[in-house]
Design a protein around this motif. Sequence first.
Motif, PDB file in Angstrom:
ATOM      1  N   ALA A   1       4.990  21.258 -20.353  1.00 23.03           N
ATOM      2  CA  ALA A   1       5.935  21.881 -19.417  1.00 23.03           C
ATOM      3  C   ALA A   1       7.400  21.620 -19.769  1.00 23.03           C
TER       4      ALA A   1
ATOM      5  N   ALA B   1       2.577  18.928 -14.749  1.00 19.03           N
ATOM      6  CA  ALA B   1       3.745  19.742 -15.084  1.00 19.03           C
ATOM      7  C   ALA B   1       4.942  19.346 -14.228  1.00 19.03           C
TER       8      ALA B   1
ATOM      9  N   LEU C   1       8.507  23.800 -22.640  1.00 27.41           N
ATOM     10  CA  LEU C   1       8.494  25.227 -22.328  1.00 27.41           C
ATOM     11  C   LEU C   1       9.659  25.621 -21.426  1.00 27.41           C
ATOM     12  N   ILE C   2      10.067  24.710 -20.542  1.00 26.27           N
ATOM     13  CA  ILE C   2      11.109  25.025 -19.565  1.00 26.27           C
ATOM     14  C   ILE C   2      12.494  24.601 -20.050  1.00 26.27           C
TER      15      ILE C   2
ATOM     16  N   ALA D   1      -3.162  19.889 -14.026  1.00 25.63           N
ATOM     17  CA  ALA D   1      -2.114  20.560 -14.809  1.00 25.63           C
ATOM     18  C   ALA D   1      -0.873  20.792 -13.963  1.00 25.63           C
ATOM     19  N   GLY D   2      -1.070  21.199 -12.690  1.00 25.16           N
ATOM     20  CA  GLY D   2       0.076  21.398 -11.811  1.00 25.16           C
ATOM     21  C   GLY D   2       0.820  20.105 -11.536  1.00 25.16           C
TER      22      GLY D   2
ATOM     23  N   SER E   1       6.016  15.640 -15.092  1.00 24.48           N
ATOM     24  CA  SER E   1       6.581  15.575 -16.442  1.00 24.48           C
ATOM     25  C   SER E   1       7.962  16.206 -16.484  1.00 24.48           C
ATOM     26  N   LEU E   2       8.100  17.364 -15.837  1.00 22.91           N
ATOM     27  CA  LEU E   2       9.399  18.037 -15.837  1.00 22.91           C
ATOM     28  C   LEU E   2      10.446  17.195 -15.119  1.00 22.91           C
TER      29      LEU E   2
ATOM     30  N   ILE F   1      -1.880  20.452 -20.730  1.00 23.31           N
ATOM     31  CA  ILE F   1      -1.082  21.596 -20.259  1.00 23.31           C
ATOM     32  C   ILE F   1       0.212  21.111 -19.617  1.00 23.31           C
ATOM     33  N   GLY F   2       0.105  20.102 -18.770  1.00 22.02           N
ATOM     34  CA  GLY F   2       1.293  19.584 -18.095  1.00 22.02           C
ATOM     35  C   GLY F   2       2.294  18.964 -19.041  1.00 22.02           C
TER      36      GLY F   2
END
Length: 827
Positions: free
Chosen positions: A318, A35, A321-322, A31-32, A38-39, A314-315
């Motif tokens: 990201a 994220a 969400l951001i 997930a880290g 992906s970001l 989850i990732g």
Amino acid sequence: MNQALRLAGRDLRGGIGGLGLLMLCLAIAVAGIAAVTSLSSAIQSSIADNGRSLLGGDLMLSVAQRDATSEEMAAINRLGRSSRTVALRSMVVGPGERTVLAELTGVDGVWPLAGRFDLAPGGLRPKGGEVALGTELAERLGVRRGDRVRIGSGEFWVSAIIRKMPSASGFALAPPAVVDQAGLAATRLVQPGSLTTTSYRILTASSVDPRAAGKAFQRRFANGGWRASDRGDAAGGSRRSADRVGQMLLLIALSALAIGGLGISSAAAAFAESRRPAIAILKLLGARRRTVGAMLALEIAAIALVAIAIGLAIGAAAPALIADVAAGFLPLAPERSVQPLALAEAGLFGLLVTIAASWSPVARAVEERPAEVLRGDVGNGIEGFRRRVLVPLVAALAAAGLAIASATDPRFTAIGIAGIALISGVFAALGLGLRRIARRLRHRGGPLARLGIAALDRPGAATVRLSVALGLGLSLLLMLAGVGSSLLGEMQSNIPHQAPALFLVDIPAAEEARFRALVRREAPGAALRTVPTLRGPVVAINGTRVVDMPAIPEGAWVLRGDRGLTFSKTLPPGNKIVAGQWWPENYAGPPLVSLDADAATALGLHVGDRLTVAVLGRPIEARIASLRQIDWRSMGFNFAIIFAPGTLEKAPYTLLATIAPREGQSVQPVERALSSQLPMVSTIRVREVIDQLSAILVALDRAVRIATGFAILVGVVVLAGSVVATRRSRQRDSVLLKLVGATRREVLTVQLIEFAVLSSAVAAAAFLAGIAGAWALVRYMFDLAFAPDWAMLLILPLAAIAVAVSAALTAALPALSARPAAALRAL
């Protein structure tokens, strides 16, 4: 394979036997990674997809302090339809003589050729005596649409508030103000020597490659000082910042993945241990080693794929969400859509780490002989050692290679991965040392202390893995916190005392006497320093044109765009000659330059080499007379390139100035007097610049600390999971202690001693390693005194000890609560 698949399915129906920890560690770590990748991909995709709109065209050609010549303009027109803008910094004066620095742009009637000049409702495009102001600029001036402001010598009505406009860099020192060409002329700010940038944005034909066209233009007019930016370079400042932050976050995420790999290894070992009797029975019934290995591999693969899917889900969320938060810092918010390539990369990381971490314990269990298992032997671990090591090593190297190959800065990533490996090795050695010390101290002290310390060296103890898992994340957090707090302390305390209160630009050389008299009158006793300045790019090094270089060397920032130039008879304050000699004050020979030593090192230049700089389109070749070490912390006039007297004096130039008032003296009277008497002079309040930089640094520091805290969280999960994985042996120890009269409190104390000793030793080592790393970075990379927030740095390891011990005790409680009778029946 079908037989292995059926066996794996039946085995999993009986329980996952320790693979829960594998799922948790892998899901969090993936997930880290997902994220971060992906970001980063979403930001880059957003910039790339909107490059034309951001730039305002397909190609932008820029030149400092002049317009294109007729020949250059003809070449520009042949490339396609063009739009001309002139940009400079200027003070905007609002009601009550309030002044704010702005990025003033004079545009022609067809600008922007691409993108949107987005104005707040009711706003009109400025014409003649009108100006459009950026939202921040209008708020700081306290003006609205219809109010009046003064720019230079002109009075303007505010016709609109700008919400969005094409921007080549993405970031700007000052908020925007836009006028048309007539409005720019009315300001009378564009004078010979003014620090202006003229840009020509071009819409090229579909058959024309903008990048190739820009390179060809630069080669044709190599001495003109032109800079070419195509739509792929749009928002370059945003892109570079996103790349650097993304690289740092990726390294932290890789650290978390490495820590998660230790948890995966513990989980795989516990899983293999739980399956030893079943493996022995299958082998006795005729199952081949390949079938048994495939069964275990399929079980781990099934759990790993579920964990990877959870982490990727989850990732993938990201960027969305951001997006709202990032929109305030970037010219474009990140793409909200799923980034499949980034997720595929994160998934591949997860698979490679799973293979690297789980292969050895599973292979060892497969290779054991049934007789050894049924007799209760643990095996010597020598047989098949090469096979057990080779595959994990290849998988780990493949993961490192993937990270380096996909990085925007492979060298930085390679160094970071090497650093992670080095730190991991240090804490692995610490874990081995703890086991050796525990072995020697197991017979010393009281009974509870002896049992707690001896547990660090029990058979199957995960002391080494837990030392790495906890130490790696905590040392990174301490190092980054030490660097961040030192830089913030330097910026917020030392630099404001050393720096002048005001920087002033665009002072006409002909008005120097009038300017000095104004400062003496409005700020008597204030320290005033002026230097001449003009701009020009480096166009050749030892006869080799910069445009012909295959790539700009790392660290050779003096070759990127226009550079500030000056000339001086004496060595400026804060500069030290490290090679060559400074010229005499009455020098009157061929052109000489003094160059920043770091820039010379990046370019491989030495005293006696030659540098060619284009000034107003004219190439000037000069010999390097000296190399200087510059104290950039002085916040004074620090020029990478300084000419000797006799070369640049006849070119049109302006003056830069700094004003350092006496203690308690205000510089506002100077600003007010300049706005009315010398309106072409722009002032930069150093305190505001420092505050802006501090805010950016604080935001980056928080983001990095949050990411590093995530790595520590993974370490705590590994610790708790390792405790759960050894629940059976801990339960047996607890029952035996209770049978010989130990109370529940005493059993809990034994566990507390084990976890407290391990966590304290690791935290102490992490503190020393983190502080040493932070000191080295601050001292040698930033060349600053190491002065961190010691209170915060001391609290971090103490908090880590408390969290780790609490998590471990919580995970151990079920084993400690076992009743002797029930536990003995289960044994």
